[in-house]
Scaffold this motif. Structure first.
Motif: not given
Length: 424
Positions: A203-205, A211-214, A251, A253, A318
């Motif tokens: 899991r990565k931000s 905006t910070e997203r995961v 990755y 979302q 991403y």
């Protein structure tokens, strides 16, 4: 003072009943000639064996595959039950080797492995002249076990592997399995244990639009081993003109996963899981109408059902979202909107953004939309395989009125008012 201590007696050896029932003997006699044919022998060789030789070939009885959870792993009981049921359904309907032999995996794993293991493992107990029918079978069985056996039984493990991919949730757990052959000479039984395990993915931000997203890293379990294989995309697969061959980590979302579930609502979540990973591994890139790059999302039958826009930051790719075909940003969606003079709100209003709309709608009542879908190369959406059976029904009144007033741009407010007056 001397005490009389009774000596402990050694436990009596377990008596092994090697007697074969008539039912088993008869069923084995049906399968054994097919196994000989599978090994490249004349199936009539089995009929030339004596009854005693046939009974000896049935001693090391095989138990069909057993599925259990590996110690230390968390796998729901419902998943174990699902794997067991699907595996046995597959075994009973699928043939091993040449289909003309007419030997199912279930019969092979029940009776066929009994024959193969007895010939290859307990061969010391089967003394026979090399030129006798039993000697010829034994010699060929050794060669078969070392060469063709693994290739012929591999589809069974591949199917289990695909099932674990269906069950794996990127945001939760990724499932895999290992298998172990167990041959118990004491009880004279053999079996193959399927041990299912679970692991969590990375899991990565990341920062996008301030905006910070995961995001969750896409992975599949290793085949026949414990661990994860993380999916990668070559940089020059994204940018064809580039000579950069470095691997990009992939990755996604949770927003994109939610959109896939929401838009492809008639497709089983298991197949969506499988199709997502297969689409990443296939890695076909498309430039959208807004000049953004996206990965083409295809079903297991290779039909396009959407697009996944992405960005690249450093050595990572991403996936941001999922666009259905009706979106104006897609090649098909742009053409559909131009033909029908629709906008984004119209597609949502009509339900064109949900795959179930194409499965349950009787388009004979919407000839304008039917022709537009054909012209925009979207008509195949009506034939995408789905988990549930849909009965095509007459569209809702509001949808029919929308296209009846297509001259050229329908007024949704007036349509709703007209319907309200009809109801009153």
């Amino acid at each position: 003072m001397a005490t009389n201590k009774k000596k402990k007696k050694a436990p009596a050896p377990v008596r092994i009943n090697l007697k074969t029932t008539n039912t088993y003997f008869n069923e084995f006699g049906i399968v054994a000639p097919k196994v000989l044919q599978l090994m490249g022998l004349n199936p009539t060789l089995y009929d030339k064996l004596t009854k005693r030789e046939k009974e000896k070939l049935m001693q090391l009885k095989s138990i069909p595959f057993k599925i259990s959870v590996m110690e230390g792993s968390a796998v729901p009981k419902a998943y174990v039950k699902y794997l067991h049921e699907e595996l046995f359904r597959y075994m009973k309907k699928t043939y091993i080797g040449d289909p003309e032999v007419n030997l199912t995996f279930y019969d092979f794993c029940t009776y066929g492995l009994t024959l193969v293991h007895e010939l290859t493992i307990n061969k010391a107990k089967l003394s026979a002249d090399e030129l006798s029918p039993l000697g010829i079978i034994k010699k060929r069985a050794d060669i078969y076990y070392e060469t063709d056996f693994n290739d012929q039984i591999r589809p069974l493990f591949t199917y289990i592997y695909h099932l674990t991919i269906f069950l794996s949730k990127i945001t939760f757990r990724v499932y895999g399995f290992i298998h172990k052959w167990e041959l118990n000479q004491h009880t004279f039984y053999s079996t193959c244990k399927i041990l299912v395990y679970s692991q969590e993915t990375e899991r990565k931000s990341f920062i996008y639009q301030n905006t910070e997203r995961v995001a969750y890293r896409l992975a599949i379990s290793k085949l026949h081993n414990i661990g994860l294989d993380y999916l990668k995309i070559k940089y020059n697969n994204v940018f064809k003109e580039s000579h950069d061959t470095r691997d990009l980590k992939v990755y996604i979302q949770s927003h994109a996963l939610f959109r896939i579930k929401e838009r492809l609502d008639s497709v089983s979540p298991y197949f969506n899981n499988f199709d997502l990973r297969a689409s990443i591994m296939d890695c076909q890139i498309c430039k959208l109408e807004n000049n953004r790059l996206a990965i083409i999302f295809r079903t297991h039958v290779k039909q396009i059902t959407g697009y996944m826009p992405f960005i690249i930051i450093g050595d990572s790719l991403y996936i941001l979202s999922f666009l259905p075909l009706c979106s104006y940003s897609t090649p098909q969606g742009k053409q559909l909107m131009q033909i029908l003079q629709l906008n984004k709100d119209d597609t949502v209003f009509l339900g064109l953004d949900k795959l179930s709309f194409y499965k349950k709608t009787d388009f004979d009542h919407l000839p304008i939309l039917k022709q537009a879908l054909i012209d925009a190369d979207m008509w195949y959406l009506t034939d995408i395989p789905s988990e549930d059976e849909y009965v095509r029904e007459k569209p809702a009144l509001v949808v029919r009125r929308f296209f009846e007033q297509h001259t050229p741009i329908p007024d949704r407010v007036s349509i709703l008012n007209d319907i309200a007056e009809v109801i009153d």
